[in-house]
Design a protein around this motif. Sequence first.
Motif, PDB file in Angstrom:
ATOM      1  N   PRO A 141       2.028 -10.330   2.144  1.00 64.61           N
ATOM      2  CA  PRO A 141       1.001  -9.577   1.412  1.00 64.61           C
ATOM      3  C   PRO A 141      -0.436 -10.016   1.687  1.00 64.61           C
ATOM      4  CG  PRO A 141       1.805 -11.330   0.022  1.00 64.61           C
ATOM      5  CD  PRO A 141       2.517 -11.474   1.354  1.00 64.61           C
ATOM      6  N   ASN A 142      -0.662 -10.889   2.677  1.00 59.82           N
ATOM      7  CA  ASN A 142      -2.016 -11.436   2.873  1.00 59.82           C
ATOM      8  C   ASN A 142      -2.841 -10.569   3.823  1.00 59.82           C
ATOM      9  OD1 ASN A 142      -0.321 -12.274   5.023  1.00 59.82           O
ATOM     10  ND2 ASN A 142      -1.641 -14.023   5.484  1.00 59.82           N
ATOM     11  N   LEU A 143      -3.058  -9.319   3.394  1.00 58.31           N
ATOM     12  CA  LEU A 143      -3.975  -8.439   4.118  1.00 58.31           C
ATOM     13  C   LEU A 143      -5.406  -8.834   3.779  1.00 58.31           C
ATOM     14  CD1 LEU A 143      -2.217  -4.994   3.543  1.00 58.31           C
ATOM     15  CD2 LEU A 143      -1.814  -6.684   5.345  1.00 58.31           C
ATOM     16  N   ASN A 144      -6.367  -8.174   4.425  1.00 56.94           N
ATOM     17  CA  ASN A 144      -7.776  -8.447   4.097  1.00 56.94           C
ATOM     18  C   ASN A 144      -8.039  -8.217   2.616  1.00 56.94           C
ATOM     19  OD1 ASN A 144      -8.415  -9.152   6.730  1.00 56.94           O
ATOM     20  ND2 ASN A 144      -8.929  -7.051   7.291  1.00 56.94           N
ATOM     21  N   ILE A 145      -7.434  -7.162   2.064  1.00 58.74           N
ATOM     22  CA  ILE A 145      -7.400  -6.959   0.612  1.00 58.74           C
ATOM     23  C   ILE A 145      -5.976  -7.320   0.193  1.00 58.74           C
ATOM     24  CG2 ILE A 145      -7.623  -5.325  -1.283  1.00 58.74           C
ATOM     25  CD1 ILE A 145      -9.535  -3.711   0.458  1.00 58.74           C
ATOM     26  N   PRO A 146      -5.754  -8.487  -0.396  1.00 54.79           N
ATOM     27  CA  PRO A 146      -4.395  -8.962  -0.647  1.00 54.79           C
ATOM     28  C   PRO A 146      -3.631  -8.079  -1.621  1.00 54.79           C
ATOM     29  CG  PRO A 146      -6.003 -10.380  -1.731  1.00 54.79           C
ATOM     30  CD  PRO A 146      -6.779  -9.453  -0.842  1.00 54.79           C
ATOM     31  N   ILE A 147      -2.309  -8.039  -1.445  1.00 49.45           N
ATOM     32  CA  ILE A 147      -1.428  -7.218  -2.269  1.00 49.45           C
ATOM     33  C   ILE A 147      -1.095  -8.010  -3.536  1.00 49.45           C
ATOM     34  CG2 ILE A 147       0.712  -5.884  -2.326  1.00 49.45           C
ATOM     35  CD1 ILE A 147      -1.375  -4.966  -0.248  1.00 49.45           C
ATOM     36  N   ILE A 148      -1.963  -7.893  -4.546  1.00 45.46           N
ATOM     37  CA  ILE A 148      -1.858  -8.752  -5.730  1.00 45.46           C
ATOM     38  C   ILE A 148      -1.172  -8.071  -6.907  1.00 45.46           C
ATOM     39  CG2 ILE A 148      -3.872 -10.130  -5.098  1.00 45.46           C
ATOM     40  CD1 ILE A 148      -5.480  -8.481  -7.135  1.00 45.46           C
ATOM     41  N   ASN A 149      -0.827  -6.782  -6.784  1.00 48.30           N
ATOM     42  CA  ASN A 149      -0.154  -6.113  -7.897  1.00 48.30           C
ATOM     43  C   ASN A 149       0.814  -5.056  -7.373  1.00 48.30           C
ATOM     44  OD1 ASN A 149      -1.647  -3.602  -7.516  1.00 48.30           O
ATOM     45  ND2 ASN A 149      -3.383  -4.607  -8.506  1.00 48.30           N
ATOM     46  N   THR A 150       1.600  -4.526  -8.288  1.00 49.20           N
ATOM     47  CA  THR A 150       2.663  -3.594  -7.915  1.00 49.20           C
ATOM     48  C   THR A 150       2.103  -2.307  -7.310  1.00 49.20           C
ATOM     49  OG1 THR A 150       4.023  -4.516  -9.680  1.00 49.20           O
ATOM     50  CG2 THR A 150       4.666  -2.357  -8.817  1.00 49.20           C
ATOM     51  N   LYS A 151       1.010  -1.818  -7.859  1.00 50.50           N
ATOM     52  CA  LYS A 151       0.420  -0.582  -7.330  1.00 50.50           C
ATOM     53  C   LYS A 151       0.022  -0.741  -5.874  1.00 50.50           C
ATOM     54  CE  LYS A 151      -3.267   2.786  -8.158  1.00 50.50           C
ATOM     55  NZ  LYS A 151      -4.420   3.168  -9.019  1.00 50.50           N
ATOM     56  N   LEU A 152      -0.620  -1.857  -5.546  1.00 46.91           N
ATOM     57  CA  LEU A 152      -1.029  -2.096  -4.161  1.00 46.91           C
ATOM     58  C   LEU A 152       0.194  -2.240  -3.258  1.00 46.91           C
ATOM     59  CD1 LEU A 152      -3.986  -4.607  -4.701  1.00 46.91           C
ATOM     60  CD2 LEU A 152      -4.156  -2.249  -3.853  1.00 46.91           C
ATOM     61  N   ALA A 153       1.252  -2.862  -3.767  1.00 47.79           N
ATOM     62  CA  ALA A 153       2.478  -3.018  -2.974  1.00 47.79           C
ATOM     63  C   ALA A 153       3.114  -1.668  -2.673  1.00 47.79           C
ATOM     64  CB  ALA A 153       3.461  -3.923  -3.710  1.00 47.79           C
ATOM     65  N   ILE A 154       3.126  -0.777  -3.656  1.00 44.52           N
ATOM     66  CA  ILE A 154       3.680   0.565  -3.450  1.00 44.52           C
ATOM     67  C   ILE A 154       2.869   1.316  -2.402  1.00 44.52           C
ATOM     68  CG2 ILE A 154       4.030   2.818  -4.551  1.00 44.52           C
ATOM     69  CD1 ILE A 154       4.716   1.262  -7.134  1.00 44.52           C
ATOM     70  N   ASN A 155       1.541   1.219  -2.495  1.00 50.22           N
ATOM     71  CA  ASN A 155       0.674   1.892  -1.524  1.00 50.22           C
ATOM     72  C   ASN A 155       0.880   1.339  -0.109  1.00 50.22           C
ATOM     73  OD1 ASN A 155      -0.409   3.461  -3.568  1.00 50.22           O
ATOM     74  ND2 ASN A 155      -2.221   2.181  -3.834  1.00 50.22           N
ATOM     75  N   TYR A 156       1.019   0.023  -0.017  1.00 49.81           N
ATOM     76  CA  TYR A 156       1.236  -0.602   1.293  1.00 49.81           C
ATOM     77  C   TYR A 156       2.582  -0.177   1.869  1.00 49.81           C
ATOM     78  CZ  TYR A 156       1.355  -4.343   4.836  1.00 49.81           C
ATOM     79  OH  TYR A 156       1.429  -5.060   6.007  1.00 49.81           O
ATOM     80  N   ARG A 157       3.597  -0.145   1.024  1.00 55.91           N
ATOM     81  CA  ARG A 157       4.917   0.302   1.484  1.00 55.91           C
ATOM     82  C   ARG A 157       4.857   1.732   1.994  1.00 55.91           C
ATOM     83  NH1 ARG A 157       9.559   2.847  -0.782  1.00 55.91           N
ATOM     84  NH2 ARG A 157      11.524   2.032   0.068  1.00 55.91           N
ATOM     85  N   ASN A 158       4.126   2.601   1.306  1.00 54.81           N
ATOM     86  CA  ASN A 158       3.979   3.984   1.756  1.00 54.81           C
ATOM     87  C   ASN A 158       3.309   4.049   3.124  1.00 54.81           C
ATOM     88  OD1 ASN A 158       5.237   5.041  -0.509  1.00 54.81           O
ATOM     89  ND2 ASN A 158       3.324   5.346  -1.623  1.00 54.81           N
TER      90      ASN A 158
END
Length: 349
Positions: free
Chosen positions: A42-59
């Motif tokens: 999850p260590n992107l430039n904007i880190p994946i710190i919550n579930t919403k961001l994780a869902i968006n990244y997965r998409n």
Amino acid sequence: MNTSYITIVKPDDMHLHLRHYDMLDFVLGDTVKQFARAIVMPNLNIPIINTKLAINYRNSILNALKNIKGDIKYFEPLMTLYLTDLTTADEILRAKESGIIFAVKLYPHSATTNSSSGVIDLFKNCSKVLEMLQVIKMPLLIHAEVFDHRVDIFDRESVYIDKIIIPLRKKFPELKIVIEHLSTKEGVDYVYSSSSFTAATITPQHMLYNRNIIFSGGLRPHYYCLPILKSEAHREYLVKAATSGDKRFFLGTDSAPHDIKAKENNCCCAGCYSSYNAISFYVKIFEEAGCISNLEKFASFNGADFYDLPRNSQTLTIYRNENVVPSELRFKDLTIVPLASGETLQWHV
């Protein structure tokens, strides 16, 4: 062993950096050819710190899959959350309930790439999160290095185990812990001494090379990764652990692509891009150790079992086929130098 091919249950990469945007489009194809699933960092430039961001990244990953040529029968990105000092237990529970997040990643503050949002004080700021992880049996994935300039870079893993992981285990005895990219004899011995709640991933680079390769004929930035490569004694110990069949060790490439401009400069990024030939590297390691019969356990079974995932139904065949690793891989404006560029391998997917 004298055979023209090996067939195993299709492996999982339990530690992978897919990045974002063009880099994601570029490196995903190498992954899906060899792996059915991957634990995505999850260590992107904007880190994946919550579930919403994780869902968006997965998409984003699923959308990128649509553009890959060839017959992709199945690939599942297993998402992770980036642990910070501000992460809450409620967020961990939301992550679990999402059904798409399988672990939480601990980066010590400023220890590696994009870790400036990482944890400063684990025990003071994250105890409730750790309690929740223990209750719901969600693994904590640890980049096990202290970030302290007084500690030699070759000792940072062993010092972290002594100062952080051992006290952590005493406080949370049933917390599932994965020590990522294990690189030392001390790390292996700690896992050997631990319960079934502790496991470790091992990369190809830490088993293929010792630290001399970084300085062979000059400074070679494409072999610079964190944890840094260690001495030959550590390398040999890692190979012995990985090829032993012990269920607590499993495959995690830590494949970490960077454009050549980020690697070949006066302050280069850490990371080796191994996804291009990952399985070929592991076959080489296991064959040379005389333990090819344990490859499937390490690559396909141990990680899935630790994460309580069903074992994959697909298979993967690796052929004995001499091939030279390209010096460069190019896509749009990106140029990546793969691990072992210019070397000849005896196996190929």
